[in-house]
Design a protein around this motif. Structure first.
Motif, short mmCIF file in Angstrom:
data_model
loop_
_atom_site.label_atom_id
_atom_site.label_comp_id
_atom_site.label_asym_id
_atom_site.label_seq_id
_atom_site.Cartn_x
_atom_site.Cartn_y
_atom_site.Cartn_z
N SER A 212 39.64 51.38 54.54
CA SER A 212 39.10 52.52 54.58
C SER A 212 37.47 52.32 53.47
N SER A 213 38.10 52.98 52.71
CA SER A 213 36.50 52.75 51.38
C SER A 213 36.77 51.24 50.29
N ALA A 214 35.29 51.39 49.50
CA ALA A 214 35.24 49.96 49.13
C ALA A 214 34.63 50.53 48.54
N GLY A 215 34.45 49.76 47.43
CA GLY A 215 33.19 49.68 46.26
C GLY A 215 33.06 48.23 45.44
N PHE A 216 31.79 47.76 45.05
CA PHE A 216 31.46 46.98 44.11
C PHE A 216 31.30 47.50 42.77
N MET A 217 32.57 46.61 41.90
CA MET A 217 31.52 47.01 39.86
C MET A 217 31.93 45.91 39.27
N ASP A 218 31.56 46.22 38.41
CA ASP A 218 32.06 44.94 36.69
C ASP A 218 32.85 45.40 36.43
N LEU A 219 34.77 44.84 36.69
CA LEU A 219 36.11 45.17 36.26
C LEU A 219 36.15 44.18 34.96
N ASP A 220 35.49 43.45 34.95
CA ASP A 220 36.09 42.37 33.67
C ASP A 220 35.23 42.01 32.97
N GLY A 221 33.64 42.41 32.75
CA GLY A 221 32.38 42.13 31.68
C GLY A 221 31.82 41.38 31.91
N ASP A 222 32.09 40.20 33.06
CA ASP A 222 31.59 39.86 33.34
C ASP A 222 30.09 39.48 34.31
N GLN A 223 29.51 40.52 34.73
CA GLN A 223 28.82 41.06 35.00
C GLN A 223 28.40 40.75 36.06
N TRP A 224 28.90 39.81 37.02
CA TRP A 224 29.69 39.69 38.21
C TRP A 224 30.25 40.66 38.80
N LEU A 225 30.12 41.57 40.28
CA LEU A 225 30.07 42.69 40.96
C LEU A 225 31.58 41.77 41.19
N ASP A 226 32.64 43.12 41.34
CA ASP A 226 33.49 42.31 41.78
C ASP A 226 34.27 43.53 42.31
N LEU A 227 35.04 43.67 43.60
CA LEU A 227 35.42 44.35 44.70
C LEU A 227 36.89 45.30 44.56
N VAL A 228 36.86 46.72 45.08
CA VAL A 228 38.18 47.01 44.82
C VAL A 228 38.06 47.47 46.94
N ILE A 229 38.79 47.06 47.16
CA ILE A 229 38.47 47.80 48.56
C ILE A 229 40.22 48.35 48.85
N LEU A 230 39.94 49.57 49.44
CA LEU A 230 41.11 50.36 49.91
C LEU A 230 41.58 50.39 50.75
N ASN A 231 43.49 50.69 51.07
CA ASN A 231 43.84 50.26 52.89
C ASN A 231 44.57 51.65 52.57
N TYR A 232 44.99 51.75 54.37
CA TYR A 232 45.18 52.79 54.65
C TYR A 232 46.78 52.97 54.42
N VAL A 233 47.44 52.87 56.07
CA VAL A 233 49.14 52.93 56.13
C VAL A 233 49.03 51.53 57.88
N MET A 324 41.15 42.97 34.08
CA MET A 324 41.67 42.49 35.22
C MET A 324 42.98 43.53 35.07
N THR A 325 43.68 44.00 34.55
CA THR A 325 44.26 44.82 33.98
C THR A 325 44.20 46.20 34.09
N PHE A 326 44.69 46.66 34.98
CA PHE A 326 45.12 48.52 35.27
C PHE A 326 46.38 49.41 34.74
N HIS A 327 46.34 50.67 34.19
CA HIS A 327 47.53 51.11 34.79
C HIS A 327 47.21 52.74 34.75
N ASN A 328 48.20 53.16 35.87
CA ASN A 328 48.10 54.61 36.40
C ASN A 328 48.22 54.99 35.50
N THR A 329 46.81 56.28 34.79
CA THR A 329 47.17 57.53 33.65
C THR A 329 46.41 58.69 34.72
N ALA A 330 46.54 58.84 36.22
CA ALA A 330 46.38 60.04 36.92
C ALA A 330 46.68 61.44 36.81
N ARG A 331 48.05 61.31 36.07
CA ARG A 331 49.29 62.15 35.36
C ARG A 331 49.02 62.96 34.33
#
Length: 593
Positions: A212-233, A324-331
C-alpha cells in the motif's frame, strides 16, 4: 475501508463556549487585517511572483456563523479552477466490472516531485499496466514523457508510490508499490529511470504481499534514506471475492474477511542495496491492514518516528529507540483509537493546525464517523479534537481517502483538502441512500486554529463534481505562491485544481538541500518566528493515501512580510538559523558544509 461501520455515530452536543465561538469565529480570518504585498518581492529564478489582486480587498463582513460557507467564501474569495486536460495532464482510470472486489476498490496514488531539478514540480500517476509520467514545462503545461522513461517497461497491478533520493546522487528516485509487486526506479536524469529493484535487494514481487503506502526516511541516523513499505491483507484468486451485506452482493469487509499483512522496514546500506530489518524489531508489534504512513520526530528526541494508519483496527506509532528498533507507543500517545473505536485510516498528514508550535495529525475515516484531528500536546502525546474543531460534523457524510494540509489563501492557518469516495460501487444499497459511491471533495477552511469548515458547497459546480477519490497530492505547480491540488478519480480523469485565489497575504516556500547522501533534507525540522507568531514543519513528502507531495515547505504568512528567524534542525542534528527572511519568494537553502 473497514465496512463494519454501517450506522452513524451521533455527534455529541457542543459546550456553550464552542457554540459562542461558532457564532463569532469569523471576525478575523488572518493574523491581522490584510495588507498590500510589497511591490518588488525577492526575485527567484524561473519563478513568477504572486500577481496582485485585480480588485480591492472587500471590507470585512459582519460576523456570521462559521457554518455559513457562502459568507465565509465571500470573505476569503477562495477560487480553484480544474485545469488537468487544458494543461496537458491527460489520463483516465477506467470503469471496472461490478460489483468491485476489495482489490478493485483499493485505488491508486499519485506524486508531485521535481524529476529533473528544473524548479517545476512534475507528476506521476500510478496506473496499470505501468505508471504515467508528466513533465512540467512551466506555466501550467505538462508533457507526457512516459514513453522511453523506463517506467513504461514496468508491468503490474500498481497501487502506491514514494519519492526520495535513495542513492544520494541529487536526483529523486521512485518506489512503486503494488499488489504482489514492487519497483525501485533509479533516476538517471533526462526523464529516464532504471529498474533497480533486484540489484537493490528488494523483491519485485514484494514477497507476495499486497503493498500500500510507503515512504523514504533516514531512520538510523546514517543519512541514507531507509524504506518503510506498508502491506494490507492476504488476498488472492482463491480468496472470497464477494460478500452479502443485508442481502446485497458487494465487495467484502477486509478486516472481517482476510488475514492481515504487516509492513516492513528496509535499511539502506549505503551501497545501493537495502537489507530487511527483522520484524520483531518493529513491525511485528503493529496491527496490520496498514494504509498510510506519516513521519516525524514525535517526541523531539532527535530520532524519526512514524505513524501507521490502519483499516479499522488500532493505529500504530513506531517510536524510534535507535539501532533500527521501534516500540509501538500509539496507546500511550493517544493515537491508537478514538472514543467511537478504531479509525478506518486511509489518509493522514501532519501540520500545526493551531499554530502553537506543535504538529497536529489529521486522519480520514469511514463514512458516518467523520475524519479525526489529533491535537499535538508535546512529548509525543495527542488529544482528539475532532468534535470541538467541527471536523466530525463537516466530514461525517463522506468516506475520506487522500488528505493534505495546505494553506488555501496564505493567511497563515493550515486548511484541509480531502478526496472522498466509497469502496462499495453499490454503496447506496449496502449502507443507505446517503452513502454515495462518487462523492465531492472537502475543502476545510481553518478559522484561526479553532474550527474547520467545509466551503465546497459554496464553490462553483466543477468543485462540487463528485469522484471516486483515492490518492491526492499538493504542489505549487506554477510557482506562483499558491498551492494547487491533484486528485485521483478511481473511475475517471485525473483532476488538477489550480489555485487562483486572489489575496494580499504573503507566503514563503523553502527548498532544502542537505549534505549527501540525504540531499533533500528528509527529516529536517523547520521553525519560523516573527514576534509571537510561529510556523513549524517537518520535511517529509509521504502523506495522503498511496501518494507523495511537493517536498518543498510552503508557509502562508498572512500579513507578515519578514520572518525574523528561521531555524533548521538538519537530519544530522546540526542547527542553522537564518535572520530576516523576506516573504513572497521560493528560497533554496543549502546545508552548511
Amino acid at each position: 475501508m473497514n465496512g463494519r461501520y454501517n450506522s452513524f455515530v451521533k455527534t455529541r452536543k457542543l459546550p456553550l463556549v464552542w457554540i459562542w465561538l461558532t457564532a463569532f469565529g469569523l471576525s478575523a480570518c488572518s493574523d491581522s487585517a490584510p495588507r498590500d504585498m510589497p511591490s518588488s518581492p525577492t526575485p527567484v529564478a524561473k519563478t513568477p511572483s504572486l500577481p496582485p489582486p485585480t480588485s480591492p480587498t472587500p471590507s470585512r463582513p459582519p460576523r456570521e456563523p462559521v457554518e455559513s460557507p457562502s459568507r465565509l467564501v465571500t470573505s476569503r474569495h477562495l477560487v480553484f479552477r480544474e485545469l488537468a486536460q487544458m494543461s496537458g495532464l491527460i489520463h483516465a482510470w477506467p470503469e471496472q466490472p461490478r460489483p468491485l472486489t476489495s482489490l478493485q476498490a483499493f485505488g491508486v496514488g499519485c506524486a508531485a516531485f521535481d524529476l529533473d531539478n528544473d524548479g517545476w514540480q512534475d507528476v506521476l500517476l500510478v496506473a496499470q499496466p505501468h505508471p504515467r509520467l508528466f513533465r512540467n514545462s512551466g506555466h501550467r503545461r505538462f508533457v507526457d514523457v512516459t514513453a522511453g522513461s523506463g517506467l513504461d517497461q514496468l508491468s503490474g497491478d500498481w497501487r502506491g508510490c514514494a519519492v526520495g533520493d535513495y542513492d544520494g546522487d541529487g536526483l529523486l528516485d521512485l518506489l512503486i508499490t503494488g499488489y504482489h509487486g514492487l519497483a525501485l526506479c533509479r533516476n538517471l536524469g533526462n526523464s529516464r529511470f532504471a529498474n533497480a529493484t533486484v540489484e537493490s535487494g528488494l523483491d519485485p514481487h514484494n514477497l507476495g504481499e499486497w503493498g500500500s503506502s510507503a515512504g523514504f526516511m533516514d531512520l538510523d541516523g546514517d543519512q541514507w534514506l531507509d524504506l518503510v513499505i506498508l502491506n494490507y491483507v492476504v488476498f488472492g484468486p482463491d480468496s472470497q471475492q464477494y460478500c452479502e451485506h443485508h442481502g446485497v452482493r458487494s465487495g467484502c469487509n477486509p478486516r472481517m474477511t482476510y488475514p492481515p499483512e504487516r509492513g516492513r522496514i528496509w535499511r539502506n546500506t549505503g551501497t545501493g542495496r537495502f537489507e530487511a530489518i527483522p520484524q520483531e524489531q518493529a513491525m511485528a508489534a503493529t496491527h496490520g491492514l496498514a494504509l498510510v504512513v506519516s513521519f516525524s520526530d514525535f517526541d523531539d528526541d532527535g530520532r524519526i518516528d512514524f505513524y501507521v494508519g490502519n483499516d479499522g483496527v488500532p493505529a500504530d506509532l513506531l517510536h524510534n529507540q535507535g539501532a533500527m528498533t521501534f516500540h509501538n507507543t500509539a496507546r500511550v500517545a493517544g493515537l491508537e483509537q478514538v472514543e467511537s473505536g478504531a479509525v478506518a485510516a486511509m489518509g493522514s498528514d501532519l501540520a500545526d493546525f493551531d499554530r502553537d508550535g506543535r504538529l497536529d495529525l489529521a486522519v480520514t475515516n469511514w463514512q458516518g464517523l467523520g475524519a479525526v484531528l489529533f491535537r499535538g500536546l508535546g512529548q509525543g502525546l495527542f488529544f482528539d479534537q475532532s468534535q470541538i474543531s467541527g471536523l466530525t460534523r463537516s466530514t461525517k457524510d463522506f468516506m475520506g481517502f487522500g488528505l493534505k494540509w495546505i494553506d488555501f489563501e496564505n493567511d497563515g492557518w493550515p486548511d484541509l483538502f480531502l478526496v472522498n469516495g466509497h469502496v462499495y460501487d453499490n454503496s447506496d444499497q449496502v449502507e443507505g441512500p446517503t452513502a454515495r459511491f462518487r462523492q465531492p471533495l472537502n475543502l476545510l477552511v481553518n478559522v484561526q486554529g479553532r474550527r474547520l469548515v467545509d466551503v465546497v458547497p459554496a464553490l462553483p459546480e466543477e468543485m462540487q463534481s463528485p469522484l471516486v477519490g483515492r490518492g491526492s497530492a499538493t504542489a505549487d505547480f506554477d510557482n506562483d505562491g499558491r498551492v494547487d491540488l491533484l486528485a485521483v478519480d478511481l473511475e475517471g480523469p485525473v483532476r488538477l485544481f489550480h489555485n487562483e485565489t486572489e489575496t494580499t497575504h504573503h507566503w514563503l516556500k523553502l527548498d532544502l538541500r542537505g549534505k549527501a547522501p540525504n540531499t533533500f533534507g528528509y527529516g529536517a525540522r523547520l521553525v519560523g518566528r516573527s514576534g509571537t507568531r510561529v510556523w513549524r514543519a517537518d520535511l517529509s513528502p509521504a502523506s495522503s493515501y498511496l501518494s507523495s507531495s511537493d517536498p518543498r515547505i510552503h508557509w502562508g504568512l498572512g500579513d507578515t512580510t519578514t520572518l525574523e528567524t528561521l531555524t533548521i534542525r538538519w537530519p544530522d542534528g546540526t542547527e542553522q538559523t537564518l535572520n530576516g527572511i523576506a516573504a513572497d519568494q521560493i528560497m533554496r537553502i543549502d546545508q552548511p558544509k
